[in-house]
Design a protein around this motif. Structure first.
Motif, PDB file in Angstrom:
ATOM      1  N   UNK A   2      12.634   3.967  -1.839  1.00 18.83           N
ATOM      2  CA  UNK A   2      13.174   4.680  -2.991  1.00 18.83           C
ATOM      3  C   UNK A   2      12.175   5.647  -3.600  1.00 18.83           C
ATOM      4  N   UNK A   3      10.930   5.239  -3.714  1.00 12.45           N
ATOM      5  CA  UNK A   3       9.892   6.113  -4.288  1.00 12.45           C
ATOM      6  C   UNK A   3       9.591   7.296  -3.371  1.00 12.45           C
ATOM      7  N   UNK A   4       9.638   7.065  -2.046  1.00 15.99           N
ATOM      8  CA  UNK A   4       9.410   8.174  -1.094  1.00 15.99           C
ATOM      9  C   UNK A   4      10.526   9.210  -1.208  1.00 15.99           C
ATOM     10  N   UNK A   5      11.778   8.727  -1.275  1.00 17.68           N
ATOM     11  CA  UNK A   5      12.918   9.644  -1.426  1.00 17.68           C
ATOM     12  C   UNK A   5      12.808  10.406  -2.748  1.00 17.68           C
ATOM     13  N   UNK A  23      10.259  -5.094  -2.033  1.00 17.58           N
ATOM     14  CA  UNK A  23       9.097  -4.212  -1.881  1.00 17.58           C
ATOM     15  C   UNK A  23       9.421  -3.036  -0.959  1.00 17.58           C
ATOM     16  N   UNK A  24      10.101  -3.302   0.154  1.00 20.89           N
ATOM     17  CA  UNK A  24      10.485  -2.237   1.089  1.00 20.89           C
ATOM     18  C   UNK A  24      11.469  -1.274   0.422  1.00 20.89           C
ATOM     19  N   UNK A  83       0.839  -1.204   0.000  1.00 23.32           N
ATOM     20  CA  UNK A  83       0.000   0.000   0.000  1.00 23.32           C
ATOM     21  C   UNK A  83       0.874   1.254   0.000  1.00 23.32           C
ATOM     22  N   UNK A  84       1.951   1.240   0.822  1.00 28.17           N
ATOM     23  CA  UNK A  84       2.860   2.388   0.882  1.00 28.17           C
ATOM     24  C   UNK A  84       3.514   2.629  -0.477  1.00 28.17           C
ATOM     25  N   UNK A 103       7.939  -5.785  -7.429  1.00 25.42           N
ATOM     26  CA  UNK A 103       7.186  -5.145  -6.333  1.00 25.42           C
ATOM     27  C   UNK A 103       5.731  -4.818  -6.658  1.00 25.42           C
ATOM     28  N   UNK A 104       5.452  -4.440  -7.908  1.00 23.39           N
ATOM     29  CA  UNK A 104       4.090  -4.033  -8.256  1.00 23.39           C
ATOM     30  C   UNK A 104       3.103  -5.202  -8.213  1.00 23.39           C
TER      31      UNK A 104
END
Length: 454
Positions: free
Chosen positions: A421-424, A415-416, A331-332, A387-388
């Motif tokens: 990486x996407x948040x950064x 996945x983590x 979800x994140x 991950x998707x």
């Protein structure tokens, strides 16, 4: 990097959950989800209950049968069928209807009637004749016709003159057994070997159970992202347009602000979802109990399967923890994609245009899993590593024991890493685009700008 994340989280979470719309929507939806399964089970129970044999008694004590072709037939055999209300009837034979009616009148039998049987063109026809002194209810007497119709085969054999001995032979039950190869060698059939019987039932239910778990994970991710992904995107854009970020970026790192807002919105959404799930589960539990009381033949196979969780290796504590973490970070990760879309948007119009970014990823992954990942008999390893797709199949795969713990941990690690990486990336894009003035940009252009290529 994530300095003052907690302050952003608390502020956003409070704003999300303090509105009347959020509170009323959560409670009302939970009540609806509670009522729906209860109503479904009640209606199903009523429908199944209507199909039961609820034949009422005809109210008679004696039946005079007029059957010229079988004048000595013993219709008292019908009592042996064990139908409630039709086990104590007395049967007498008569040559004609007139003779039967006269006998009833002479004996003053107010709860007797005549049942006439005729055979024409290989068909059996019958009719009920009530004497003048009858005290029987006309509507109730018609129930005897329903009784004969339900047991037409037995009645036809009696009316044809079949003897009691021959009829007993015809009605004998055939005993049978089922053996597998090893059971045949040991002389033990499946019905006496309860362990093998349970194993067979479980093997039939397990694939369906795995599929249900996968669907549940997909639905949870899909609902949360569709409902709250756009909210994350709009909240990020709102701060840009209101110039709040000019002040916030001084004390809060972009990554902390993005992650704090995203996690707060998701937390409020997941809290709402958990309340709804609690309502649905409560409704299912109550519905099953109501259904069980109304219609007791609930499949014992399901109960056996639920009792065999430990033997089948389902929901081991370690696997459950990995599955929950996979669901949370799934979800994140998808939410982080919506945060990236919000980071490159300067206005709500651009946000509406860019929201297709996370929807495309979500839809493609959904259809890939739908066509490739629901067949648990043929595991496709890459689905649990990309991950998707792993966000959708990993929780169910590990909890149901379909995949190994090693593969699950590897999928969770990827996945983590992808989520962080996407948040950064979202934080860096947000900071870079905060002072950007110019034509609208897409993700590819923004990443090129971030890399210094434009």
């Amino acid at each position: 990097m994530f300095k003052n994340f907690d302050k952003v989280f608390k502020f956003t979470f409070k704003n999300q959950t303090s509105t009347k719309g959020y509170k009323y929507g959560t409670i009302i939806t939970a009540l609806i989800l509670f009522i729906i399964p209860v109503a479904i089970f009640v209606i199903s129970g009523m429908a199944l209950d209507d199909k039961k044999d609820t034949l009422e008694s005809c109210g008679a004590e004696r039946v005079y049968v007029v059957d010229p072709e079988a004048p000595d037939a013993d219709f008292s055999i019908m009592n042996m069928l064990g139908v409630d209300g039709y086990t104590d009837l007395q049967y007498s034979n008569a040559e004609t209807v007139e003779e039967a009616l006269e006998t009833i009148t002479d004996r003053n039998e107010t709860k007797s009637f005549v049942y006439q049987v005729k055979k024409e063109d290989n068909q059996i026809y019958s009719r009920i004749i009530l004497p003048t002194i009858s005290e029987l209810d006309e509507d109730k007497v018609k129930n005897y016709d329903d009784f004969v119709e339900q047991n037409g085969t037995v009645f036809a054999m009696i009316a044809s003159g079949t003897s009691m001995q021959n009829l007993n032979e015809m009605m004998k039950m055939t005993d049978y057994s089922v053996y597998d190869n090893s059971g045949y060698q040991e002389g033990k059939d499946l019905y006496s070997d309860s362990e093998k019987m349970d194993e067979q039932k479980n093997s039939e239910i397990l694939p369906v159970f795995n599929m249900i778990l996968t669907y549940a994970a997909i639905i949870i991710i899909y609902m949360v992202i569709i409902m709250y992904g756009n909210s994350i995107l709009q909240n990020i854009v709102l701060e840009k347009s209101s110039k709040l970020m000019d002040t916030m970026l001084i004390s809060v790192a972009p990554e902390a602000m993005i992650f704090g807002k995203m996690l707060a919105i998701l937390a409020s959404g997941i809290l709402q979802l958990l309340v709804w799930i609690a309502g649905l589960v409560g409704g299912l539990v109550v519905g099953v109990k109501v259904f069980d009381n109304m219609y007791s033949n609930v499949s014992a196979s399901v109960v056996t399967f639920l009792k065999s969780f430990s033997e089948l290796g389902l929901f081991k504590p370690v696997n459950v923890i990995v599955g929950i973490l996979a669901l949370i970070f799934g979800i994140i990760m998808y939410s982080a994609i919506s945060a990236v879309a919000g980071a490159i948007s300067s206005t709500r119009e651009e946000a509406a245009s860019n929201q297709g970014v996370f929807i495309v990823f979500l839809m493609i992954s959904f259809y890939v899993v739908l066509f490739k990942g629901l067949n648990t008999s043929n595991i496709i390893t890459w689905l649990y590593l990309v991950p998707f797709t792993s966000a959708m199949v990993l929780p169910s795969g590990i909890c149901s024991g379909v995949i190994s713990t090693g593969l699950a941990v590897a999928g969770l690690g990827i996945l983590i890493a992808c989520s962080v990486g996407l948040i950064i990336l979202a934080g860096k894009l947000y900071k870079m685009m905060s002072l950007y003035k110019g034509n609208p940009v897409n993700i590819s252009k923004a990443i090129k700008m971030l890399c210094g290529k434009q």
